[in-house]
Scaffold this motif. Structure first.
Motif, mmCIF file in Angstrom:
data_model
loop_
_atom_site.group_PDB
_atom_site.id
_atom_site.type_symbol
_atom_site.label_atom_id
_atom_site.label_comp_id
_atom_site.label_asym_id
_atom_site.label_seq_id
_atom_site.Cartn_x
_atom_site.Cartn_y
_atom_site.Cartn_z
ATOM 1 N N ASP A 88 5.779 -13.274 1.467
ATOM 2 C CA ASP A 88 6.238 -13.430 2.744
ATOM 3 C C ASP A 88 6.883 -11.761 2.991
ATOM 4 O O ASP A 88 6.858 -11.054 4.249
ATOM 5 C CB ASP A 88 7.042 -14.357 3.015
ATOM 6 N N ASP A 89 7.447 -11.338 1.923
ATOM 7 C CA ASP A 89 8.350 -10.143 1.874
ATOM 8 C C ASP A 89 7.297 -8.603 1.686
ATOM 9 O O ASP A 89 8.074 -7.578 1.335
ATOM 10 C CB ASP A 89 9.315 -10.181 0.916
ATOM 11 N N PHE A 90 5.987 -8.903 1.579
ATOM 12 C CA PHE A 90 5.119 -7.818 1.465
ATOM 13 C C PHE A 90 4.840 -6.999 2.678
ATOM 14 O O PHE A 90 4.326 -7.731 3.645
ATOM 15 C CB PHE A 90 3.748 -8.224 0.370
ATOM 16 N N ASP A 91 4.935 -5.636 2.641
ATOM 17 C CA ASP A 91 4.316 -4.955 3.908
ATOM 18 C C ASP A 91 3.090 -4.626 3.444
ATOM 19 O O ASP A 91 2.536 -3.767 2.452
ATOM 20 C CB ASP A 91 5.152 -3.570 4.029
ATOM 21 N N VAL A 92 2.086 -5.028 4.115
ATOM 22 C CA VAL A 92 0.538 -5.253 3.917
ATOM 23 C C VAL A 92 -0.271 -4.150 5.006
ATOM 24 O O VAL A 92 0.110 -4.168 6.184
ATOM 25 C CB VAL A 92 -0.111 -6.388 3.828
ATOM 26 N N ARG A 93 -1.124 -3.446 4.334
ATOM 27 C CA ARG A 93 -1.680 -2.504 5.214
ATOM 28 C C ARG A 93 -3.234 -3.154 4.836
ATOM 29 O O ARG A 93 -3.715 -3.408 3.816
ATOM 30 C CB ARG A 93 -1.938 -0.864 4.779
ATOM 31 N N VAL A 94 -4.001 -3.751 5.986
ATOM 32 C CA VAL A 94 -5.189 -4.192 6.016
ATOM 33 C C VAL A 94 -6.329 -3.299 6.755
ATOM 34 O O VAL A 94 -6.238 -3.137 7.723
ATOM 35 C CB VAL A 94 -5.195 -5.580 6.573
ATOM 36 N N ASP A 95 -7.210 -2.819 6.143
ATOM 37 C CA ASP A 95 -8.651 -2.248 6.645
ATOM 38 C C ASP A 95 -9.917 -3.140 6.294
ATOM 39 O O ASP A 95 -10.025 -3.424 5.257
ATOM 40 C CB ASP A 95 -8.775 -1.074 5.688
ATOM 41 N N VAL A 96 -10.230 -3.684 7.593
ATOM 42 C CA VAL A 96 -11.321 -4.499 7.602
ATOM 43 C C VAL A 96 -12.709 -3.847 8.136
ATOM 44 O O VAL A 96 -12.852 -3.522 9.279
ATOM 45 C CB VAL A 96 -11.011 -5.999 8.350
ATOM 46 N N GLU A 97 -13.626 -4.053 7.457
ATOM 47 C CA GLU A 97 -14.970 -3.675 8.101
ATOM 48 C C GLU A 97 -15.862 -5.208 7.773
ATOM 49 O O GLU A 97 -16.297 -5.879 6.929
ATOM 50 C CB GLU A 97 -15.776 -2.619 7.241
ATOM 51 N N HIS A 98 -16.172 -5.789 9.192
ATOM 52 C CA HIS A 98 -16.644 -7.010 9.147
ATOM 53 C C HIS A 98 -17.997 -6.986 9.855
ATOM 54 O O HIS A 98 -18.307 -6.371 11.018
ATOM 55 C CB HIS A 98 -15.607 -8.106 9.649
ATOM 56 N N GLY A 99 -18.952 -7.972 9.647
ATOM 57 C CA GLY A 99 -20.215 -8.292 10.335
ATOM 58 C C GLY A 99 -20.243 -9.508 11.237
ATOM 59 O O GLY A 99 -19.653 -9.293 12.449
#
Length: 291
Positions: free
Chosen positions: A237-248
Motif C-alpha cells: 500500500d505504501d509503495f510509490d510505483v511507476r508502471v510502464d506497460v506494453e500490451h497486445g
C-alpha cells in the motif's frame, strides 16, 4: 348369437431411429462436423459452432476437438442432382482409427518417459511426435483401398504444425525464470525479488505485498515478459510505483485507475519512486493492484 370380440388396441409406434453420427453434406461451413452433430442430437448447429469457437478462445482446444471429429466422423450419404440417394459409399478405411490410437499410445509413452526418467521432450517434442504419427497416417491413407480420411488428417496435421511453430517460437527458460505453465511468486524481502520474470504461456501471479518500503534504498526495478495468459501483480500500500506497460490483446487495469502507464502514489508515499514495473504482455488480462 356370440358378440364380436373387441378390436385390438392400436400398437405403439416403433421408437424413432436416431440417425448415424455422420458429417453433414448439406449443412456445413468447414467439414460439416457441426451440422452432423446437430442432425444426431437435435441441437441447433449454431450452438455447436458457438461451442467450438468458445473452446478455441478458451485455450485452443476447440480447433483440436473439431479436427479430431472431422477425422473420425464419416461423411453423410451423397445424393444425386434429383435428390435421390446415390450409391452407398465403400467401406471406410481403418487408417483414421489406427492414427488416433497411435497418437494416444505415443502421448502415453512420452508422459511415462517424462514422469519416470530424466528425459523431458517438452511441448515441442510432444507436438512434433504427434505430427509424425499424423504424417505416417497420411502416407498409409494413400495406399488404403477404403475411403481415405485424408481431409481430416490434413486438418489435424495443420493444427499440429501451427502448434509446433508456436511452441518452438516461445523461448525456453530455466527453473530460475519460469517458462510454460502457471507461475506464482511471493517474495518476502527486497533481496528475494528478481529483476526479471519470464513466462511464455500461462498465468503469472506476482505478490510483492510483503515487501518493506524501509528496505528500498534505490528504486526496485522489475521487468515482466509475459507471452500468453493473465498477469496479476500485487504491491504494498505504501509503495510509490511507476508502471510502464506494453500490451497486445486483453484488458489492462492499473490500480483501478485505467490502463495508462504512469506513477501511482501509495497511501504514505513521498513521491519518490520505490518500484518500477516494466510489463510486456502479449495475450491476456493485466492487473496491478495494492494489497
Amino acid at each position: 348369437m356370440t358378440a364380436a370380440p373387441p378390436p385390438a388396441p392400436p400398437a405403439d409406434p416403433p421408437p424413432a431411429t436416431r440417425p448415424a453420427l455422420r458429417r453433414s453434406r448439406t449443412d456445413k461451413i468447414a467439414g460439416g462436423v457441426a451440422g452432423g452433430l446437430a442432425e444426431y442430437s437435435g441441437i441447433d448447429p449454431l450452438l455447436w459452432r458457438v461451442g467450438f469457437v468458445a473452446l478455441t478462445l478458451a485455450g485452443g482446444s476447440g480447433v483440436i476437438v473439431y479436427a479430431l471429429l472431422w477425422l473420425l466422423m464419416p461423411g453423410g450419404p451423397r445424393r444425386r442432382a434429383d435428390g435421390a440417394p446415390a450409391e452407398p459409399p465403400g467401406p471406410r478405411s481403418p487408417v483414421a482409427a489406427f492414427t488416433v490410437a497411435g497418437l494416444l499410445i505415443l502421448v502415453g509413452l512420452l508422459v511415462l518417459v517424462t514422469r519416470y526418467t530424466d528425459l523431458d521432450p517438452g511441448a515441442p517434442g510432444f507436438l512434433a511426435s504427434a505430427l509424425l504419427v499424423v504424417g505416417l497416417g497420411l502416407v498409409a491413407s494413400s495406399f488404403s483401398r477404403g475411403r481415405s480420411p485424408r481431409g481430416g488428417l490434413i486438418a489435424v496435421g495443420g493444427v499440429l504444425s501451427l502448434a509446433v511453430l508456436f511452441s518452438s517460437a516461445v523461448p525456453e527458460f530455466d527453473d530460475e525464470t519460469g517458462g510454460i505453465g502457471d507461475q506464482s511468486y511471493r517474495p518476502t524481502t527486497v533481496a528475494d525479488v528478481r529483476s526479471a520474470y519470464h513466462v511464455g504461456a500461462g498465468d503469472l501471479d506476482l505478490d510483492l505485498s510483503r515487501l518493506d518500503v524501509d528496505e528500498v534504498d534505490t528504486p526496485l526495478e522489475v521487468r515482466i515478459d509475459h507471452g500468453m495468459g493473465d498477469l496479476d501483480v500485487t504491491v504494498p500500500d505504501d509503495f510509490d510505483v511507476r508502471v510502464d506497460v506494453e500490451h497486445g490483446v486483453g484488458d489492462v487495469d492499473l490500480f483501478d485507475e485505467g490502463s495508462d502507464s504512469g506513477l501511482f502514489r501509495g497511501e504514505d508515499g513521498d513521491g519518490d519512486v520505490d518500484l518500477v514495473l516494466t510489463i510486456n504482455s502479449g495475450f491476456g488480462d493485466v492487473e496491478v493492484s495494492r494489497a
